[in-house]
Design a protein around this motif. Sequence first.
Motif, PDB file in Angstrom:
ATOM      1  N   MET A   1       4.595  21.519  27.821  1.00  0.00           N
ATOM      2  CA  MET A   1       5.026  20.366  27.069  1.00  0.00           C
ATOM      3  C   MET A   1       3.882  19.933  26.153  1.00  0.00           C
ATOM      4  N   THR A   2       4.209  19.719  24.894  1.00  0.00           N
ATOM      5  CA  THR A   2       3.173  19.320  23.938  1.00  0.00           C
ATOM      6  C   THR A   2       3.151  17.806  23.808  1.00  0.00           C
ATOM      7  N   ASN A   3       2.014  17.328  23.464  1.00  0.00           N
ATOM      8  CA  ASN A   3       1.815  15.897  23.300  1.00  0.00           C
ATOM      9  C   ASN A   3       2.386  15.457  21.945  1.00  0.00           C
ATOM     10  N   ILE A   4       3.004  14.293  21.881  1.00  0.00           N
ATOM     11  CA  ILE A   4       3.606  13.807  20.638  1.00  0.00           C
ATOM     12  C   ILE A   4       2.546  13.552  19.570  1.00  0.00           C
ATOM     13  N   HIS A   5       1.339  13.161  19.970  1.00  0.00           N
ATOM     14  CA  HIS A   5       0.272  12.881  19.010  1.00  0.00           C
ATOM     15  C   HIS A   5      -0.154  14.146  18.281  1.00  0.00           C
ATOM     16  N   THR A   6      -0.113  15.268  18.909  1.00  0.00           N
ATOM     17  CA  THR A   6      -0.485  16.512  18.244  1.00  0.00           C
ATOM     18  C   THR A   6       0.595  16.946  17.271  1.00  0.00           C
ATOM     19  N   LYS A   7       1.837  16.593  17.506  1.00  0.00           N
ATOM     20  CA  LYS A   7       2.912  16.939  16.577  1.00  0.00           C
ATOM     21  C   LYS A   7       2.869  16.061  15.326  1.00  0.00           C
ATOM     22  N   LEU A   8       2.502  14.795  15.474  1.00  0.00           N
ATOM     23  CA  LEU A   8       2.493  13.880  14.333  1.00  0.00           C
ATOM     24  C   LEU A   8       1.472  14.285  13.283  1.00  0.00           C
ATOM     25  N   LYS A   9       0.364  14.847  13.683  1.00  0.00           N
ATOM     26  CA  LYS A   9      -0.648  15.201  12.703  1.00  0.00           C
ATOM     27  C   LYS A   9      -0.225  16.377  11.830  1.00  0.00           C
ATOM     28  N   ASN A  10       0.846  17.077  12.190  1.00  0.00           N
ATOM     29  CA  ASN A  10       1.344  18.188  11.388  1.00  0.00           C
ATOM     30  C   ASN A  10       2.265  17.725  10.260  1.00  0.00           C
ATOM     31  N   TYR A  11       2.711  16.483  10.286  1.00  0.00           N
ATOM     32  CA  TYR A  11       3.628  15.962   9.274  1.00  0.00           C
ATOM     33  C   TYR A  11       2.875  15.091   8.268  1.00  0.00           C
ATOM     34  N   ALA A  12       3.292  15.194   7.023  1.00  0.00           N
ATOM     35  CA  ALA A  12       2.720  14.329   5.991  1.00  0.00           C
ATOM     36  C   ALA A  12       3.368  12.960   6.099  1.00  0.00           C
ATOM     37  N   LEU A  13       2.554  11.939   6.136  1.00  0.00           N
ATOM     38  CA  LEU A  13       3.070  10.588   6.238  1.00  0.00           C
ATOM     39  C   LEU A  13       3.270  10.015   4.839  1.00  0.00           C
ATOM     40  N   VAL A  14       4.379   9.356   4.630  1.00  0.00           N
ATOM     41  CA  VAL A  14       4.682   8.730   3.360  1.00  0.00           C
ATOM     42  C   VAL A  14       4.668   7.222   3.578  1.00  0.00           C
ATOM     43  N   VAL A  15       3.880   6.543   2.765  1.00  0.00           N
ATOM     44  CA  VAL A  15       3.795   5.095   2.867  1.00  0.00           C
ATOM     45  C   VAL A  15       4.835   4.503   1.930  1.00  0.00           C
ATOM     46  N   VAL A  16       5.681   3.670   2.476  1.00  0.00           N
ATOM     47  CA  VAL A  16       6.715   3.018   1.683  1.00  0.00           C
ATOM     48  C   VAL A  16       6.161   1.684   1.200  1.00  0.00           C
ATOM     49  N   PRO A  17       6.143   1.475  -0.132  1.00  0.00           N
ATOM     50  CA  PRO A  17       5.593   0.201  -0.623  1.00  0.00           C
ATOM     51  C   PRO A  17       6.501  -0.957  -0.236  1.00  0.00           C
ATOM     52  N   PRO A  18       5.920  -2.134  -0.154  1.00  0.00           N
ATOM     53  CA  PRO A  18       6.737  -3.300   0.191  1.00  0.00           C
ATOM     54  C   PRO A  18       7.700  -3.613  -0.953  1.00  0.00           C
ATOM     55  N   PRO A  19       8.780  -4.284  -0.663  1.00  0.00           N
ATOM     56  CA  PRO A  19       9.727  -4.626  -1.725  1.00  0.00           C
ATOM     57  C   PRO A  19       9.069  -5.573  -2.732  1.00  0.00           C
ATOM     58  N   PRO A  20       9.519  -5.536  -3.974  1.00  0.00           N
ATOM     59  CA  PRO A  20       8.908  -6.418  -4.971  1.00  0.00           C
ATOM     60  C   PRO A  20       9.121  -7.884  -4.615  1.00  0.00           C
ATOM     61  N   ALA A  21       8.139  -8.679  -5.000  1.00  0.00           N
ATOM     62  CA  ALA A  21       8.238 -10.111  -4.722  1.00  0.00           C
ATOM     63  C   ALA A  21       9.350 -10.713  -5.568  1.00  0.00           C
ATOM     64  N   ARG A  22      10.110 -11.569  -4.994  1.00  0.00           N
ATOM     65  CA  ARG A  22      11.194 -12.224  -5.724  1.00  0.00           C
ATOM     66  C   ARG A  22      10.805 -13.675  -5.939  1.00  0.00           C
ATOM     67  N   PHE A  23      10.936 -14.085  -7.182  1.00  0.00           N
ATOM     68  CA  PHE A  23      10.583 -15.446  -7.540  1.00  0.00           C
ATOM     69  C   PHE A  23      11.838 -16.261  -7.789  1.00  0.00           C
ATOM     70  N   THR A  24      11.746 -17.504  -7.481  1.00  0.00           N
ATOM     71  CA  THR A  24      12.809 -18.411  -7.911  1.00  0.00           C
ATOM     72  C   THR A  24      12.559 -18.703  -9.385  1.00  0.00           C
ATOM     73  N   LEU A  25      13.521 -19.278 -10.054  1.00  0.00           N
ATOM     74  CA  LEU A  25      13.374 -19.575 -11.471  1.00  0.00           C
ATOM     75  C   LEU A  25      12.214 -20.532 -11.719  1.00  0.00           C
ATOM     76  N   SER A  26      12.063 -21.535 -10.872  1.00  0.00           N
ATOM     77  CA  SER A  26      10.957 -22.489 -11.058  1.00  0.00           C
ATOM     78  C   SER A  26       9.606 -21.812 -10.792  1.00  0.00           C
ATOM     79  N   GLU A  27       9.527 -20.932  -9.810  1.00  0.00           N
ATOM     80  CA  GLU A  27       8.287 -20.193  -9.548  1.00  0.00           C
ATOM     81  C   GLU A  27       7.955 -19.271 -10.718  1.00  0.00           C
ATOM     82  N   TRP A  28       8.964 -18.625 -11.262  1.00  0.00           N
ATOM     83  CA  TRP A  28       8.767 -17.729 -12.395  1.00  0.00           C
ATOM     84  C   TRP A  28       8.261 -18.518 -13.603  1.00  0.00           C
ATOM     85  N   ASN A  29       8.867 -19.669 -13.854  1.00  0.00           N
ATOM     86  CA  ASN A  29       8.463 -20.521 -14.963  1.00  0.00           C
ATOM     87  C   ASN A  29       7.024 -21.009 -14.774  1.00  0.00           C
ATOM     88  N   LEU A  30       6.689 -21.460 -13.579  1.00  0.00           N
ATOM     89  CA  LEU A  30       5.341 -21.925 -13.285  1.00  0.00           C
ATOM     90  C   LEU A  30       4.329 -20.794 -13.447  1.00  0.00           C
TER      91      LEU A  30
END
Length: 79
Positions: A1-30
Amino acid sequence: MTNIHTKLKNYALVVVPPPPARFTLSEWNLNNRYRNRICLDQQKLADSIIAETDRAIDLVNEKTVLNKRDVDHKIDEKN
């Protein structure tokens, strides 16, 4: 049985950026007014730097002309 940590290092990790910030109309104006104010302040600073530079150039040119006249006069006296 192989360890899960050794399997993870074989895969390329993709970082998902956070969603864009959403402004209210007054915040956008300010935010736009804030950025506009910063731009105007930077423009005033740039204008004052240009004016000071022009003043320094004029001063140096004036001193150069006076020094040239003095040197030319001394050369004429020697000849």
